[in-house]
Motif scaffolding. Structure first.
Motif, PDB file in Angstrom:
ATOM      1  N   ALA A   1       2.739  -5.135  10.768  1.00 28.88           N
ATOM      2  CA  ALA A   1       2.142  -5.151   9.439  1.00 28.88           C
ATOM      3  C   ALA A   1       0.624  -5.059   9.521  1.00 28.88           C
ATOM      4  CB  ALA A   1       2.557  -6.415   8.707  1.00 28.88           C
TER       5      ALA A   1
ATOM      6  N   GLN B   1      -1.852  -2.323   7.814  1.00 29.04           N
ATOM      7  CA  GLN B   1      -3.026  -2.506   6.973  1.00 29.04           C
ATOM      8  C   GLN B   1      -4.158  -1.591   7.417  1.00 29.04           C
ATOM      9  OE1 GLN B   1      -3.022  -4.159   4.165  1.00 29.04           O
ATOM     10  NE2 GLN B   1      -0.865  -4.464   4.632  1.00 29.04           N
TER      11      GLN B   1
ATOM     12  N   CYS C   1      -3.284   2.075   6.564  1.00 29.72           N
ATOM     13  CA  CYS C   1      -3.429   2.507   5.189  1.00 29.72           C
ATOM     14  C   CYS C   1      -4.825   3.000   4.882  1.00 29.72           C
ATOM     15  CB  CYS C   1      -3.099   1.361   4.241  1.00 29.72           C
ATOM     16  SG  CYS C   1      -1.337   1.134   4.064  1.00 29.72           S
TER      17      CYS C   1
ATOM     18  N   PHE D   1      10.572   0.111   1.119  1.00 29.59           N
ATOM     19  CA  PHE D   1       9.242   0.040   1.734  1.00 29.59           C
ATOM     20  C   PHE D   1       8.348   1.253   1.451  1.00 29.59           C
ATOM     21  CE2 PHE D   1      11.768  -2.746   4.548  1.00 29.59           C
ATOM     22  CZ  PHE D   1      11.021  -3.907   4.411  1.00 29.59           C
ATOM     23  N   SER D   2       8.948   2.359   1.034  1.00 27.78           N
ATOM     24  CA  SER D   2       8.157   3.592   1.018  1.00 27.78           C
ATOM     25  C   SER D   2       8.133   4.347  -0.302  1.00 27.78           C
ATOM     26  CB  SER D   2       8.695   4.539   2.102  1.00 27.78           C
ATOM     27  OG  SER D   2       8.814   3.895   3.333  1.00 27.78           O
TER      28      SER D   2
ATOM     29  N   PHE E   1       8.020  -1.302  -2.552  1.00 29.88           N
ATOM     30  CA  PHE E   1       6.635  -1.710  -2.276  1.00 29.88           C
ATOM     31  C   PHE E   1       5.678  -0.537  -2.081  1.00 29.88           C
ATOM     32  CE2 PHE E   1       9.248  -5.243  -0.440  1.00 29.88           C
ATOM     33  CZ  PHE E   1       8.950  -6.176  -1.427  1.00 29.88           C
ATOM     34  N   ASN E   2       6.216   0.587  -1.664  1.00 25.59           N
ATOM     35  CA  ASN E   2       5.399   1.794  -1.423  1.00 25.59           C
ATOM     36  C   ASN E   2       4.281   1.529  -0.402  1.00 25.59           C
ATOM     37  OD1 ASN E   2       4.935   4.463  -1.759  1.00 25.59           O
ATOM     38  ND2 ASN E   2       4.014   4.328  -3.783  1.00 25.59           N
ATOM     39  N   TRP E   3       4.612   0.821   0.648  1.00 29.21           N
ATOM     40  CA  TRP E   3       3.615   0.456   1.650  1.00 29.21           C
ATOM     41  C   TRP E   3       3.479   1.495   2.775  1.00 29.21           C
ATOM     42  CZ3 TRP E   3       5.615  -5.208   2.636  1.00 29.21           C
ATOM     43  CH2 TRP E   3       5.177  -6.036   1.600  1.00 29.21           C
TER      44      TRP E   3
ATOM     45  N   ARG F   1       1.972   2.515  11.327  1.00 34.56           N
ATOM     46  CA  ARG F   1       2.279   2.964   9.972  1.00 34.56           C
ATOM     47  C   ARG F   1       3.587   3.769   9.949  1.00 34.56           C
ATOM     48  NH1 ARG F   1      -0.319   7.119   6.589  1.00 34.56           N
ATOM     49  NH2 ARG F   1      -0.165   6.354   4.453  1.00 34.56           N
TER      50      ARG F   1
END
Lengths: 602, 317
Positions: free
Chosen positions: A16, A20, A23, B157-158, B163-165, B181
């Protein structure tokens, strides 16, 4: 106990944390205000050599990486030819046998190590001659020769003589640096259409020699884009900066406010294609993944999967998107340039031709009963979301020769009529032959088969006498067709050009298996009319002949036909475009413009 | 020296295995695999053109000659060019195997480690609610189709539905951050699915070990649970654990994960293998099958060596 949890938690937290950072991370080329158009295809090409660009996936890339002499106008419907690499439409001799085509000077291949000093040289007429010859070279495993086979003087003989590229072909010559001459064995009005296809793309000999077999993945063309990377899941194309400057003229491309106004393409007048700096082509076979990629904004355009049409459309007639879809995306619902049909193998004496005239008549009655029993309305509803267009015969609605007023009895279900026909010709459940329904294995094809079996059950056909012949791959299915082993052949035909000749040739006797006439249909009148029409320019007379041929096919009950699917195309409002999935072409991509503020908005 | 001798002997004994695997698979490929001839033909081929294509593909050569050619390719590690793309098979593997490794390793490692930990917990609490909870969770994980898990995780998740993370698909990896990622959702999906199988298997092994006399004795002497589980139970259960882990490696390295790679748009060797199977791309298939067989032989050898490392009483004979 706590150790195990700790490991899992650490792992997830680590990933995670990486996320971050990820992103906010940008690839170097993402920081620049580049325009990236992200296109999704539902399959992947394996080979980018124009001579093997036989499917829509390869053609999309090939027509963007290479030049063709002609293309279809971006916006005009019905489709209209327009010069691409050529300076104008061909000059055709009075006898229709000699085509003279001038090409644009100052067109260059991309820079590549294949060229001397790595600098792309000018494309000349001899390159076109070389590119077409490659189709007739047995070493290339070319798939496009059928377009010009027995059509161009001396070309078939050139192959028979050993395909020596130094040897001249009398019917295919470069008269000078910028002039091509094609001499035909007989008139071939569809010739300019064939020159729009990826098959006719112009390649440089140096690159073919330099890369050998790997030329298939190292394209060296003169098209609007050049290949940056290519894998089984994605191809990245970047703008070819040396591509000729030809400003976009909406009127010349067939712009009509009522048809195209919603797209905003008129605002692009004067812009010089290619309008996007980069095209990312995503090959996504899985419907769910394709849809997810689209709604999450990872691709700009898709053909909506049938499974999602309920979520996309509010109404089917008229076709209207749901408000939340219409707010975010543009919608276009063109009919496909092709059709779905199920042919009878006329070489199978159980259902087709029979030496005994009486049995021959009975077989025809059986075929006609099956045609009558087929329920196109149910097929459309069950498998095509009730959006497809059912039509009689084999001239699809997108062709100029389509007859909207043709009698529809061949596509209207008539169970009682079918039963009566069987009874009249002495067919009973006991003596009906076993039907073998062939297809390349897939869920949709299996559903089609089961539905077909149910249709036949309604006329008293014993279900155990209707068998599925599922082939593992399309290649296996195709082999069985070429070997005349399939009794009922369900296929979708993608037209090569908007001319009904392209569907009529599917039933022309001399094209029987291993040719494209998989039905192995042989009919004297049909063949004579085909030969007569095949040398005629488009005209009302030719249309009348096509329509007579169509009627022959309907009367002989040689096929359960036909249905043209409606494609539901969606694209983001960041993209200014008018997508086109027709005729194995991707020429439209050069006109796609993407708002540059998209990445900033993200 | 003994180890070297043993290794050489073991590799030598692996040759019949490689010959057997390659022969049977080549036989299946040639006689039952897809025939590319009809994929490569144009729309109106003549019988002569069909023969030309068959000749180009080498289909008209005698079977034994073709098999001998295959063995030569395997010995020289030169598998020629892909029938589909024209790219060198070696280049394809060189490009795709590292991607698959990078993709599946986190899930493989996490799935096994978490499986062992959960199995230890379940085995320690055998028959009690914690054991039942873990085993129930395992069964749920095993019962849900991998495909459903992938689609559900993508949605969660996507996409904007969740969440669209993370990205839905792709593999634009150029540093650790971008790697995380792209690998996170596939890893979570893999762990979710494999965890159940791993936990159940390891629990069975550990429960058996825990019923042994030496464990009972150590427990009676008051050995702390963590020490007991690690030193007396886990260490003595390493043989079946190593066997399971080691024999999964060839599948991880070569076959990759077709579903993961297809749905997440990752250009790994799993997708290449699947495409080769469906299209009948024999040069790629021959390479994959041959190399998998070789890898299995090497894994067999390494497994034996590892057995000795964890269990010194095992003799390399």
């Amino acid at each position: 106990m706590s150790g195990g949890r700790t490991i899992i938690v650490i792992g997830i937290i680590g990933l995670a944390l990486g996320l971050q950072t990820g992103c906010t991370d940008r690839q170097p080329d993402d920081t620049a205000p580049v325009k990236i158009y992200r296109h999704a295809l539902d399959g992947a090409p394996t080979n980018l050599d124009p001579v093997q660009s036989a499917n829509i996936y390869a053609s999309f890339l090939v027509t963007n990486l290479y030049d063709t002499l002609y293309r279809y106008k971006y916006l005009a419907r019905p489709y209209e030819l327009t010069p691409n690499l050529a300076t104008g439409m061909p000059e055709v001799s009075a006898d229709g046998l000699t085509y003279t085509i001038a090409i644009k000077p100052g067109v260059y291949f991309i820079d590549d190590p294949a060229f001397e000093n790595g600098r792309g040289r000018e494309l000349v007429a001899a390159d076109f001659v070389y590119s077409i010859k490659r189709h007739f070279d047995p070493q290339t495993l070319a798939q496009g020769a059928w377009l010009w086979q027995n059509r161009i003087q001396g070309l078939d003989q050139w192959r028979a003589d050993g395909a020596d590229y130094a040897a001249e072909v009398s019917g295919l010559r470069a008269l000078d640096k910028y002039t091509i001459q094609i001499r035909l064995t007989r008139p071939y009005p569809q010739l300019p259409h064939t020159l729009t296809q990826g098959f006719a793309a112009v390649v440089p000999k140096e690159a073919v020699d330099h890369y050998g077999r790997e030329f298939a993945i190292r394209p060296v063309g003169s098209g609007p884009y050049r290949l940056l990377s290519f894998s089984g899941v994605k191809a990245v194309l970047e703008r070819n900066d040396r591509f000729r400057r030809e400003p976009f003229d909406p009127a010349a491309e067939g712009y009509r406010e009522d048809q195209h106004g919603f797209t905003g393409v008129r605002q692009l007048a004067g812009s010089v294609p290619p309008l996007s700096d980069r095209i990312d082509v995503h090959f996504i076979q899985e419907e769910a993944a394709r849809w997810n990629a689209f709604i999450s904004g990872e691709v700009d355009h898709i053909r909506a999967p049938t499974t999602q049409l309920g979520a996309v459309l509010e109404s089917r007639s008229p076709i209207r998107a749901r408000p939340e879809i219409a707010e975010k995306y543009h919608l276009l619902t063109p009919l496909e340039t092709g059709f779905v049909h199920t042919d009878f193998n006329m070489d199978d004496p159980r259902i087709g031709y029979h030496q005994d005239p009486a049995q021959n008549t009975r077989n025809k009655a059986l075929r006609c009963a099956i045609v009558k029993a087929f329920d196109w309305t149910a097929r459309n509803r069950a498998l095509y979301f009730d959006l497809a267009q059912v039509f009689p015969g084999v001239i699809p609605p997108v062709t100029p020769e389509f007859d909207a007023d043709l009698d529809r009895s061949s596509v209207s279900r008539d169970v009682e009529g079918a039963k009566a026909l069987l009874q009249q010709h002495g067919w009973t459940p006991d003596n009906l032959p076993e039907l073998e329904y062939g297809f390349a294995a897939s869920v949709a094809e299996r559903q089609s088969f089961e539905q077909f079996r149910a249709f036949m059950g309604d006329i008293g056909y014993p279900p155990e006498k209707i068998k599925a012949l599922a082939y593992a791959s399309f290649g296996d299915f195709n082999r069985a067709l070429k070997q005349r082993k399939v009794m009922l052949i369900t296929t979708a035909w993608y037209m090569d050009f908007p001319d009904a000749e392209n569907t009529m040739q599917l039933f022309y006797g001399p094209n029987e298996a291993p040719g494209s006439n998989s039905a192995n249909f042989r009919n004297e009148e049909f063949d004579r009319l085909y030969e007569q029409s095949s040398v005629m320019q488009a005209s009302p007379e030719r249309t009348a002949i096509y329509q007579r041929m169509n009627q022959v096919l309907i009367d002989e009950c040689v096929s359960i036909t036909g249905l043209s699917r409606t494609f539901v195309l969606l694209w983001t409002k960041n993209a200014t475009m008018y997508p086109d999935l027709s005729f194995l072409s991707g020429h439209f991509a050069r006109f796609v413009d993407i708002a540059t503020d998209r990445h900033e908005a993200e | 020296m003994a180890l070297l001798q043993y290794s050489l002997r073991k590799l030598f004994y692996g040759i019949p295995l490689i010959l057997g695997v390659t022969f049977i698979s080549f036989l299946l490929m040639v006689y039952y695999g897809p025939d590319r001839t009809f994929e490569l033909l144009g729309k109106n081929p003549s019988a002569e053109q069909i023969e030309q294509v068959r000749h180009q593909l080498g289909y008209d050569r005698p079977f034994l000659l073709r098999y001998a050619g295959y063995l030569k390719e395997l010995a020289t590690l030169n598998f020629g060019f892909s029938d589909s793309t024209g790219e060198r098979v070696g280049s394809i593997l060189k490009r795709t195997v590292p991607i698959t490794l990078a993709l599946v390793l986190p899930g493989f490692v996490l799935g096994n480690l978490a499986g062992i930990v959960l199995a230890l917990i379940a085995a320690w609490h055998r028959g009690r609610w914690l054991d039942k909870l873990i085993m129930g969770g395992s069964v749920i994980g095993m019962s849900i189709s991998f495909l459903i898990v992938i689609i559900a995780f993508q949605v969660i998740f996507s996409t904007p539905y969740g969440f669209n993370w993370f990205p839905v698909r792709g593999w634009e990896v150029h540093d650790l951050a971008s790697y995380s990622r792209y690998v996170t959702v596939p890893t979570l999906a893999t762990v979710f699915v494999t965890l159940g199988y791993n936990t159940r298997f390891y629990r069975a092994v550990l429960v058996e070990e825990m019923s042994r006399d030496h464990v009972r004795t150590a427990r009676a002497y008051g050995t702390p649970p963590a020490v007991l589980l690690y030193r007396n139970v886990l260490k003595n259960s390493m043989i079946p654990i190593i066997t399971r882990v080691m024999f999964s490696i060839p599948l991880v390295v070569i076959s990759g994960s077709l579903l993961i790679e297809s749905y997440f748009g990752i250009p790994g060797v799993g997708k290449v293998t699947f495409d080769a199977i469906t299209t009948g791309d024999q040069p790629i298939l021959k390479a994959i099958v041959g190399l998998t067989a070789v890898l299995f032989v090497v894994i067999l050898l390494l497994t034996d060596i590892l057995y000795r490392a964890v269990h010194p009483r095992i003799d390399l004979k």
